[in-house]
Write a protein that holds these residues in place. Structure first.
Motif, PDB file in Angstrom:
ATOM      1  N   THR A  41       0.804  -1.184   0.127  1.00  0.00           N
ATOM      2  CA  THR A  41       0.053   0.037   0.018  1.00  0.00           C
ATOM      3  C   THR A  41       0.780   1.190  -0.005  1.00  0.00           C
ATOM      4  O   THR A  41       0.309   2.280   0.019  1.00  0.00           O
ATOM      5  N   GLY A  42       2.182   1.198   0.023  1.00  0.00           N
ATOM      6  CA  GLY A  42       2.990   2.317  -0.013  1.00  0.00           C
ATOM      7  C   GLY A  42       3.537   2.510   1.533  1.00  0.00           C
ATOM      8  O   GLY A  42       4.438   3.509   1.893  1.00  0.00           O
ATOM      9  N   LYS A  43       2.902   2.102   2.378  1.00  0.00           N
ATOM     10  CA  LYS A  43       3.311   2.368   3.760  1.00  0.00           C
ATOM     11  C   LYS A  43       4.470   1.694   4.152  1.00  0.00           C
ATOM     12  O   LYS A  43       5.456   2.377   4.827  1.00  0.00           O
ATOM     13  N   ALA A  44       4.768   0.476   3.866  1.00  0.00           N
ATOM     14  CA  ALA A  44       6.124  -0.161   4.386  1.00  0.00           C
ATOM     15  C   ALA A  44       7.315   0.370   3.271  1.00  0.00           C
ATOM     16  O   ALA A  44       8.394   0.743   3.844  1.00  0.00           O
ATOM     17  N   ILE A  45       7.140   0.262   2.095  1.00  0.00           N
ATOM     18  CA  ILE A  45       8.180   0.576   1.094  1.00  0.00           C
ATOM     19  C   ILE A  45       7.242   1.689   0.179  1.00  0.00           C
ATOM     20  O   ILE A  45       6.367   1.190  -0.641  1.00  0.00           O
ATOM     21  N   PRO A  46       7.388   2.976   0.185  1.00  0.00           N
ATOM     22  CA  PRO A  46       6.930   3.814  -0.620  1.00  0.00           C
ATOM     23  C   PRO A  46       6.899   3.485  -2.055  1.00  0.00           C
ATOM     24  O   PRO A  46       7.742   3.378  -2.625  1.00  0.00           O
ATOM     25  N   VAL A  47       5.604   3.671  -2.641  1.00  0.00           N
ATOM     26  CA  VAL A  47       5.378   3.525  -3.958  1.00  0.00           C
ATOM     27  C   VAL A  47       6.753   4.094  -4.876  1.00  0.00           C
ATOM     28  O   VAL A  47       7.384   3.672  -5.917  1.00  0.00           O
ATOM     29  N   VAL A  50       9.961   2.436  -4.690  1.00  0.00           N
ATOM     30  CA  VAL A  50       9.983   1.656  -5.656  1.00  0.00           C
ATOM     31  C   VAL A  50      10.383   1.682  -7.114  1.00  0.00           C
ATOM     32  O   VAL A  50      11.210   1.254  -7.544  1.00  0.00           O
ATOM     33  N   ASP A  51       9.667   2.746  -7.572  1.00  0.00           N
ATOM     34  CA  ASP A  51       9.959   3.540  -8.875  1.00  0.00           C
ATOM     35  C   ASP A  51      11.300   3.778  -9.211  1.00  0.00           C
ATOM     36  O   ASP A  51      12.017   3.393  -9.963  1.00  0.00           O
ATOM     37  N   ALA A  52      11.874   4.566  -8.148  1.00  0.00           N
ATOM     38  CA  ALA A  52      13.177   4.948  -8.183  1.00  0.00           C
ATOM     39  C   ALA A  52      14.295   3.903  -8.202  1.00  0.00           C
ATOM     40  O   ALA A  52      15.221   4.041  -8.871  1.00  0.00           O
ATOM     41  N   ALA A  53      14.021   2.953  -7.439  1.00  0.00           N
ATOM     42  CA  ALA A  53      14.898   1.547  -7.484  1.00  0.00           C
ATOM     43  C   ALA A  53      14.951   1.037  -8.731  1.00  0.00           C
ATOM     44  O   ALA A  53      15.958   0.579  -9.145  1.00  0.00           O
ATOM     45  N   PHE A  54      13.877   0.971  -9.499  1.00  0.00           N
ATOM     46  CA  PHE A  54      13.774   0.308 -10.846  1.00  0.00           C
ATOM     47  C   PHE A  54      14.464   1.286 -11.768  1.00  0.00           C
ATOM     48  O   PHE A  54      15.154   0.809 -12.867  1.00  0.00           O
ATOM     49  N   SER A 130      21.078   3.005   0.359  1.00  0.00           N
ATOM     50  CA  SER A 130      21.091   2.804   1.581  1.00  0.00           C
ATOM     51  C   SER A 130      19.842   2.789   2.370  1.00  0.00           C
ATOM     52  O   SER A 130      19.566   2.336   3.052  1.00  0.00           O
ATOM     53  N   ARG A 131      19.223   4.004   1.835  1.00  0.00           N
ATOM     54  CA  ARG A 131      17.690   4.215   2.494  1.00  0.00           C
ATOM     55  C   ARG A 131      16.829   3.063   1.966  1.00  0.00           C
ATOM     56  O   ARG A 131      16.072   2.475   3.012  1.00  0.00           O
ATOM     57  N   PHE A 132      16.880   2.872   0.640  1.00  0.00           N
ATOM     58  CA  PHE A 132      16.052   1.540   0.272  1.00  0.00           C
ATOM     59  C   PHE A 132      16.448   0.001   0.999  1.00  0.00           C
ATOM     60  O   PHE A 132      15.479  -0.649   1.398  1.00  0.00           O
ATOM     61  N   ASN A 249      -5.258  -3.369 -10.274  1.00  0.00           N
ATOM     62  CA  ASN A 249      -5.523  -1.763 -10.117  1.00  0.00           C
ATOM     63  C   ASN A 249      -4.612  -1.125  -9.052  1.00  0.00           C
ATOM     64  O   ASN A 249      -4.809   0.080  -8.995  1.00  0.00           O
ATOM     65  N   ASP A 250      -3.873  -1.824  -8.188  1.00  0.00           N
ATOM     66  CA  ASP A 250      -3.090  -1.300  -7.267  1.00  0.00           C
ATOM     67  C   ASP A 250      -1.850  -0.541  -7.663  1.00  0.00           C
ATOM     68  O   ASP A 250      -1.317  -0.836  -8.844  1.00  0.00           O
ATOM     69  N   PRO A 251      -1.394   0.630  -7.002  1.00  0.00           N
ATOM     70  CA  PRO A 251      -0.443   1.422  -7.722  1.00  0.00           C
ATOM     71  C   PRO A 251       0.879   0.826  -7.828  1.00  0.00           C
ATOM     72  O   PRO A 251       1.661   0.826  -8.674  1.00  0.00           O
ATOM     73  N   GLN A 252       1.087  -0.518  -7.359  1.00  0.00           N
ATOM     74  CA  GLN A 252       2.134  -1.266  -7.322  1.00  0.00           C
ATOM     75  C   GLN A 252       1.975  -2.629  -6.943  1.00  0.00           C
ATOM     76  O   GLN A 252       1.016  -2.947  -6.273  1.00  0.00           O
TER      77      GLN A 252
END
Length: 376
Positions: A41-47, A50-54, A130-132, A249-252
């Motif tokens: 839901t983006g609470k544990a790992i912000p969406v 995740v986009d930035a990591a990819f 490091s943050r991710f 339909n989830d954002p991630q």
């Protein structure tokens, strides 16, 4: 219609949920499948993270000069870049190494600096990496806590404590992965071109059949990119959808969590460390990877394609290196071991430490790394 893995989707984001019930659902999924979808839901790992990591993965594998990556070639500490075919996850059955590139980032220092060389092209991303890494660490601690509750481990924070950074170094790795498309496979492999014609679609895989070496893995995937398969208890290969029903339909896509070898050892095999692989989707598999079993596999999930390149991000959670692989204090674990006539999975591994197990598995999959060392 393609048969797919029926893996439960669990939402752990609501703090008002009955934690005992969530823990029970996690444990049952880990026992039956060894894999669990965690609704992101983006609470544990912000969406956006995740986009930035990819995006970072694309920059690393598509824009970084090969000379920069070669200067960071993977070492025995399991950190750095592995080229095409450098890793062979299923050496007994693969004719060539995995058709993938990977870059492993070890745990950051207490001051959030990476403790390894990285290519200059991505050096500005060090704080983000490091943050991710730390976000994934916190999510893995939450999941370990819930598994301890669900198994009634005494003390209930046994798994959590085993993974705390302040308790010692670990083999934990954040891994960026790139699988070139089958139709344009011309990536460098240790200085040599890999041509499209060198790929035998009925025999070769992007990542060989294996179980994961650590406690658990958090896997991030992109919508529409097929390839991951797990082996069922009957020995068949079935694809694992990126977006299972209800999450389209989830954002991630949900984070896919799988149990690794160590949680299986710690629980007398109650929690399942499931064999899995990454294939060239659509090709007819030969079933290699598990004692010659004839798995059909390689079928495409509706809405997914095997035509293009594939990216994924894996966080391999490992405990403190010195942790022993002995059964945890849990009545359910003890009873399961007695019912199955064993004190631990593979009794000869009873006194192995987490670090010893990891090194044993790495030596089997990085043949060239250890062969080169032995020649020196």
């Amino acid at each position: 219609m393609t048969s797919v893995a029926k893996i439960p989707v669990i939402d752990i984001s609501d703090d008002n949920q009955d934690q005992a019930q969530v823990a029970k659902e996690l444990v049952e999924a880990a026992i039956e499948h060894g894999f669990i979808y965690i609704k992101n839901t983006g609470k544990a790992i912000p969406v956006e993270d995740v986009d930035a990591a990819f995006e970072l993965a694309r920059k690393l594998f598509k824009e970084t000069p090969v000379e920069e990556k070669q200067a960071c070639t993977i070492q025995k500490n399991n950190r750095g870049w592995s080229a095409m075919h450098y890793e062979t996850l299923d050496p007994k059955n693969q004719r060539v190494g995995d058709f993938k590139e990977a870059f492993n980032f070890g745990e950051p220092s207490p001051t959030n600096h990476l403790q390894q060389p990285i290519p200059p092209t991505i050096s500005s991303a060090e704080p983000f990496i490091s943050r991710f890494h730390t976000l994934c660490h916190h999510l893995s601690l939450r999941l370990n806590t819930l598994l301890g509750i669900g198994l009634s481990v005494s003390p209930p924070d046994f798994f959590t404590s085993a993974h705390l950074r302040e308790n010692g170094a670990s083999g934990t790795i954040l891994r960026l992965l790139y699988y070139p498309s089958l139709s344009s496979l011309t990536s460098q492999s240790q200085g040599h071109e890999v041509s499209r014609t060198s790929v035998k679609e009925k025999e070769d895989v992007r990542a060989g059949a294996h179980s994961d070496y650590g406690s658990m893995t958090l896997l991030f995937r992109l919508k529409g990119q097929a390839g991951l398969e797990i082996q069922t208890r009957e020995g068949n290969w079935v694809p694992v959808p990126v977006c299972p029903p209800g999450t389209e339909n989830d954002p991630q896509p949900p984070i896919l969590v799988n149990i690794g070898d160590l949680l299986s050892y710690w629980t007398n095999g109650l929690l399942r460390s499931t064999v899995h692989r990454v294939v060239f989707p659509g090709a007819q598999a030969n079933g290699s990877g598990q004692e010659g079993q004839e798995g059909k596999g390689n079928s495409l999930v509706e809405g997914e394609s095997g035509e293009g390149e594939r990216y994924s991000i894996a966080y391999f959670c490992h405990p403190v290196e010195s942790m022993k692989l002995e059964p945890v204090p849990s009545e359910r674990v003890r009873a399961f071991g007695e019912e199955n006539g064993k004190a631990v999975v593979n009794g000869e591994k009873k006194m192995l430490t987490a670090d010893e197990h990891l090194n044993m598995r790495l030596q089997a999959s990085y043949l060239k790394l250890y062969e080169d060392e032995n020649k020196e």
